[in-house]
Every structure is written in C-alpha cells, then in structure tokens.
Scaffold this motif. Structure first.
Motif, PDB file in Angstrom:
ATOM      1  N   CYS A   1       0.836  -1.206   0.000  1.00  0.00           N
ATOM      2  CA  CYS A   1       0.000   0.000   0.000  1.00  0.00           C
ATOM      3  C   CYS A   1       0.874   1.260   0.000  1.00  0.00           C
ATOM      4  CB  CYS A   1      -0.900   0.006   1.230  1.00  0.00           C
ATOM      5  SG  CYS A   1      -1.921  -1.463   1.343  1.00  0.00           S
TER       6      CYS A   1
ATOM      7  N   HIS B   1       0.546   4.003   1.520  1.00  0.00           N
ATOM      8  CA  HIS B   1       0.727   4.723   2.776  1.00  0.00           C
ATOM      9  C   HIS B   1       1.422   3.882   3.837  1.00  0.00           C
ATOM     10  CE1 HIS B   1      -2.920   2.432   2.886  1.00  0.00           C
ATOM     11  NE2 HIS B   1      -3.125   2.648   4.159  1.00  0.00           N
ATOM     12  N   CYS B   2       1.921   2.715   3.458  1.00  0.00           N
ATOM     13  CA  CYS B   2       2.440   1.779   4.470  1.00  0.00           C
ATOM     14  C   CYS B   2       3.921   1.997   4.759  1.00  0.00           C
ATOM     15  CB  CYS B   2       2.243   0.345   3.998  1.00  0.00           C
ATOM     16  SG  CYS B   2       2.760  -0.845   5.244  1.00  0.00           S
TER      17      CYS B   2
ATOM     18  N   VAL C   1       5.329  -0.269   7.302  1.00  0.00           N
ATOM     19  CA  VAL C   1       5.695  -1.355   8.221  1.00  0.00           C
ATOM     20  C   VAL C   1       5.821  -2.734   7.564  1.00  0.00           C
ATOM     21  CG1 VAL C   1       4.646  -0.203  10.218  1.00  0.00           C
ATOM     22  CG2 VAL C   1       3.250  -1.760   8.859  1.00  0.00           C
ATOM     23  N   ALA C   2       5.375  -2.888   6.321  1.00  0.00           N
ATOM     24  CA  ALA C   2       5.314  -4.244   5.748  1.00  0.00           C
ATOM     25  C   ALA C   2       6.664  -4.696   5.193  1.00  0.00           C
ATOM     26  CB  ALA C   2       4.275  -4.276   4.629  1.00  0.00           C
TER      27      ALA C   2
ATOM     28  N   GLY D   1       2.204  -6.327   9.135  1.00  0.00           N
ATOM     29  CA  GLY D   1       1.930  -7.115   7.961  1.00  0.00           C
ATOM     30  C   GLY D   1       0.461  -7.534   7.821  1.00  0.00           C
TER      31      GLY D   1
ATOM     32  N   ARG E   1      -4.166   0.772  -2.590  1.00  0.00           N
ATOM     33  CA  ARG E   1      -3.841  -0.572  -2.090  1.00  0.00           C
ATOM     34  C   ARG E   1      -3.642  -1.622  -3.177  1.00  0.00           C
ATOM     35  NH1 ARG E   1      -4.817  -2.163   3.157  1.00  0.00           N
ATOM     36  NH2 ARG E   1      -4.799  -0.340   4.467  1.00  0.00           N
TER      37      ARG E   1
HETATM   38  S1  SF4 Z   1       0.665  -4.069   6.236  1.00  0.00           S
HETATM   39 FE1  SF4 Z   1       0.117  -4.658   4.135  1.00  0.00          FE
HETATM   40  S2  SF4 Z   1      -2.086  -4.293   3.986  1.00  0.00           S
HETATM   41 FE2  SF4 Z   1      -1.380  -3.219   5.810  1.00  0.00          FE
HETATM   42  S3  SF4 Z   1      -0.966  -1.138   5.081  1.00  0.00           S
HETATM   43 FE3  SF4 Z   1       0.975  -2.281   4.941  1.00  0.00          FE
HETATM   44  S4  SF4 Z   1       1.079  -3.099   2.853  1.00  0.00           S
HETATM   45 FE4  SF4 Z   1      -1.056  -2.460   3.255  1.00  0.00          FE
END
Ligand code: SF4
Ligand code: SF4
Length: 315
Positions: free
Chosen positions: A47, A49-50, A52-53, A85, A145
C-alpha cells in the motif's frame, strides 16, 4: 450454569475495564490496557501509505508469540489487537492465527480483535472484531492498495460471522469517500461498523497527509455521520482534538509488542515529530479518555459496549 458463566465473564470484563478507567483517571496511572501484537511483518500488498510491511519478512514463532502474550497479560493488558503485515498470512507449521487467538483467550484476554487487509478472507469467528481495511470507493482504494477492492468486498459479502468493521485511513486521495464507506458499512450484513483514521505522515508518505482544513472538514463530516446514526466506531467528542492534533499522545495505555520488543503506543513513537502529526484516532480517543475528558468518557459509556460488544469475552 453453562449460560451464566459467559454472562458473568462478560460482566466481569466490563467491570474490570470500568475499574481500570476509574483508577487510571483518579490516580493518574499509566499502566497499559490495550496491547497490539505483531504476529508477522509479511504482507501480500504494498500500500502507498504503508511504512511497516516486509521489513524483516518473518512470521514470529508460536513460542515467541506465547511469550509476548504472557508478558502483556502480566502487565494487566486485557484488550488485544493482532496485527501484521497481514496477520492472516501467519503460520507456524500447522498453526494459524486461530491458534494465536485461542492462546490469547486461554491466557485471559477479554477482547481480541484482528486488523487485516481482507484479501485472505475475513471469516474469523474466534475474534471479537475483525477490522478490514477499505480505503474508499473502488477507484481510490485500488489506487492506494492495488487492485483488491472487488476481492475484499466479495469476502465481506459472503462472510458468515457479523463481527466485521470497515477500517478506513482517510488521506488526500480518498477524502471524498468517507460517506460512501459509512453507507457501505450500513448495507453489508456482516459489518458492525466503520472506524476512521486520518493518514499519519510516515516518512515517504507525506504527500497523502490532509491539510489542517481537510482534517477539520473530515472530522466534522464523521461527526455528522455519528449524529445521523451511522455505526461509526469513533468518538464524536474526541474528533475536534483529532482535527487540531491537540490530543495528548503517545497514549501510555497502549503498548505494541513485536518479537519480544515493546513500545508505548506504537513503534512509530521513535520517529521524531510523528506523534504530533498522528491521525490514529484510537490513540487520541484513549489518551483523552484516560486523562478524564468528561465528554469522551460519557460517550464511551453510552456507545462503546454496543459497538464493540456482541460476544461474551472469555475469562
Ligand atoms: S501491512 Fe500490508 S495491507 Fe497493511 S498497510 Fe501495509 S502493505 Fe497495506
Ligand atoms: S501517537 Fe505516536 S506512537 Fe502513537 S500511533 Fe501515533 S505516531 Fe504512533
């Protein structure tokens, strides 16, 4: 006996929360009550705006999660949120997220929620609430997304447990979609409500942040939705403080645990200046609540049990 036990557990859970709230306000305690456990940082999406993944790309072993859960319970945490995640990707051998929820129940967490992107199914009857990210209408959601809107909607429409809550991060691109998502929440039988956050400008995502006028406008529109009877899981009394970023944060009553490490409020507390720009409404609401804000307190008592309840918390 068999029917009285869950009712007593539920009553005990809410009574315990009531005492926690009262003693926190009266004695200015800073003990945590809400814990977020990161079960994996792996995610199948990327995504815009993410932040943390897929940093480590690990599923933490079940034994590590057990230790983390015990540590949270030992601190008095009763409300648990499971995050990634994408948490539904997590597994350890044949164990799945359902086993983590069962373990949390057995350790005495009274309320367990899961935050998911909804692309791996949303049917998790074991959870009290499944927060499914939906960032606006198809056009804007997919722009943020990736092309996932139809898949998520199909999962929600066929869900068999009415424990879902739409979870929208409002940003510069989807700012006009707030009402569409509220209407959708009302139309889908398995959806209990919708929860809004405003975009938090993590480094590299600043271009999605709302300006002060947009923040004010969005918060007023969410307040109107609440007054019009939409099932919005935000507190109208806290929204002016979300809009002008004046709620005290980070919130000491929230902790995040990942792989044995713990942070107050969020891992993001380490990013200089971010808390002052944070759009995470739950942190603002809880910090105002536990500071004893009377309007927030009254609204929590009036609206939270029906919005977040519906299932008996386990002992
Ligand atoms: S953890 Fe995955 S689903 Fe959640 S915002 Fe980040 S990339 Fe998107
Ligand atoms: S208040 Fe700070 S630590 Fe808490 S979620 Fe927001 S940015 Fe993260």
């Amino acid at each position: 006996m068999t029917t009285a036990t869950p009712a007593r557990s539920r009553l005990g859970f809410w009574a315990g929360l009531g005492w926690f709230g009262l003693s926190t306000v009266l004695f200015r305690r800073r003990d945590p009550i809400v814990g977020s456990l990161i079960v994996t940082d792996r995610c199948n999406l990327a995504c815009r705006h993410c932040a943390v993944a897929n940093l480590r790309r690990v599923d933490y072993p079940f034994a590590t999660l057990q230790q983390d859960l015990r540590r949270l319970r030992a601190q008095g945490v009763r409300i648990l949120l499971l995050y990634g995640g994408e948490p539904l990707l997590w597994h350890d051998g044949t164990r799945t997220l359902r086993d983590v929820i069962a373990e949390a129940r057995s350790l005495g967490f009274g309320w367990v929620g899961v935050v998911t992107n909804g692309t791996r199914g949303v049917d998790l009857a074991e959870a009290d609430l499944v927060l499914v990210s939906l960032d606006g209408t198809r056009e804007h959601h997919d722009a943020i997304r990736g092309r996932t809107y139809d898949r998520i909607l199909a999962a929600i429409e066929t869900a068999t447990t009415p424990n879902l809550c739409l979870y929208m991060a409002v940003n510069r691109e989807n700012v006009d979609d707030v009402e569409d998502v509220a209407r959708l929440a009302t139309a889908l039988p398995a959806v209990r409500g919708v929860s809004y956050n405003l975009h938090t400008p993590y480094p590299g995502t600043e271009e999605l942040a709302l300006d002060p006028g947009q923040r004010r406008d969005v918060c007023e529109r969410i307040t109107t939705l609440i007054r019009d009877g939409y099932p919005v899981v935000n507190l109208a009394a806290a929204l002016p403080r979300v809009a002008d970023l004046s709620a005290p944060r980070p919130c000491p009553q929230c902790v995040v645990v990942e792989d044995g490490e713990q942070w107050t409020c969020g891992r993001c507390s380490e990013i200089p200046g971010l808390c002052e720009q944070c759009g995470f409404t739950f942190a603002a609401e809880l910090s105002l609540l536990f500071c004893g804000d009377p309007a927030v307190l009254a609204e929590v008592v009036r609206r939270y049990p029906s919005l977040l309840g519906g299932r008996a918390p386990r002992p």
